[in-house]
Design a protein around this motif. Sequence first.
Motif, PDB file in Angstrom:
ATOM      1  N   ALA A  86       0.829  -1.210   0.000  1.00 54.90           N
ATOM      2  CA  ALA A  86       0.000   0.000   0.000  1.00 54.90           C
ATOM      3  C   ALA A  86       0.865   1.262   0.000  1.00 54.90           C
ATOM      4  O   ALA A  86       0.557   2.242  -0.688  1.00 54.90           O
ATOM      5  CB  ALA A  86      -0.938  -0.005   1.203  1.00 54.90           C
ATOM      6  N   SER A  90       0.827   3.847  -3.200  1.00 58.61           N
ATOM      7  CA  SER A  90       0.517   5.267  -3.010  1.00 58.61           C
ATOM      8  C   SER A  90       1.634   6.162  -3.549  1.00 58.61           C
ATOM      9  O   SER A  90       1.383   7.142  -4.251  1.00 58.61           O
ATOM     10  CB  SER A  90       0.294   5.545  -1.523  1.00 58.61           C
ATOM     11  N   VAL A 161      -6.175   3.941  -2.767  1.00 56.06           N
ATOM     12  CA  VAL A 161      -4.987   4.753  -3.025  1.00 56.06           C
ATOM     13  C   VAL A 161      -5.397   6.044  -3.715  1.00 56.06           C
ATOM     14  O   VAL A 161      -6.135   6.027  -4.709  1.00 56.06           O
ATOM     15  CB  VAL A 161      -3.986   3.968  -3.903  1.00 56.06           C
TER      16      VAL A 161
END
Length: 354
Positions: A86, A90, A161
């Motif tokens: 993650a 991002s 995201v």
Amino acid sequence: MSIEFLWYIPNQVTPGHRGEPVTVDHNSLDTLTAQAEALEEHGWRGALIGTGWGRPDTFTVATALAARTSTFEPLVAVRPGYWTPAHFASAAASLDHLSGGRVRVNIVSGKDNLGAYGERESDQAARYTRTKEFLHLVRKLWTEENVTYRGEHFQVTGSTVLPRIAPRGDRLHPKLYFGGASDAAERVAAAEADVQLFWGEPLEGVRERIERLRALSEELGREHAPLEFGLRITTLVRDTTEQAWAEAEAKVAEMAKNQRAPAQNPHRQTAVGQQRLLDLATRGEVLDDNLYTAPGKFGGGGAGTTWLVGSPEDVAKSLRKYQDLGITHFVLSDTPYLREIERQGTQLLPLLAE
């Protein structure tokens, strides 16, 4: 399918990489930007930026170069043990947004100095299981919202995201490159990667691997667009065949004199793909038409283990043979980097556009 040509930006703290001139500012932003700008000027799509503990952070370098250029596409090498999915998804989505869709990603699973950055997963099978999850989850985070995922290595709950990756034609997200020659690595590539990168093996070896990966993709029920293939190799190009071989042999002689220099990443020597390259020297000093295996005997590693050597016409002919096998992504390099960006962009790439 269009053919893409990228270069390599070394991203090294220590000067003199593979014969690069030793200068104080070898890794300054101005020096690296000059290379990226030369790539734009001379017909290259972008460049792979190397990664490894003890080198400048690859994502930071890629961001700086993207900010200083307008069309240069960084192929950012990253390790799943260094990033969580993650966090990386991002960061990459943000850079893709700010650069206008110029990000590419190369996922690296090989061992590094694990303990130095808190990595604990040294078992090969577990590393590749984790890499498969990393690729799968990053893609989901780029293409879906409110993602909940529970895997063996990674978990997210309700993850979206931001900013979202903007689709650009048939490009839904940054292309995911991956390398590795072991059985475990090939299963990851066949299921989850967009591009499988090969080192500079002879044509028959590349043909066999492409056939195997295509069959494996079908066996595993691949859910994405068909796997694409790339070649990462050193291309030593000079005006004539004779000049190229004279310089190649002189470079190898110098490598032989300096062979005691320690390898940057000693773990690479145990990798399946690296061992395949080193074993080529037992089959001959020159394979196919002009694949030079001698560098591997004197410390050449990775893309520097084997070289395609010759005139622009010689090397273009060899690269077209790889293209005929299904290679559509080429990541080339030679030193001095800036001079060779210009030389090969001017002399080699026009021959490959014909």
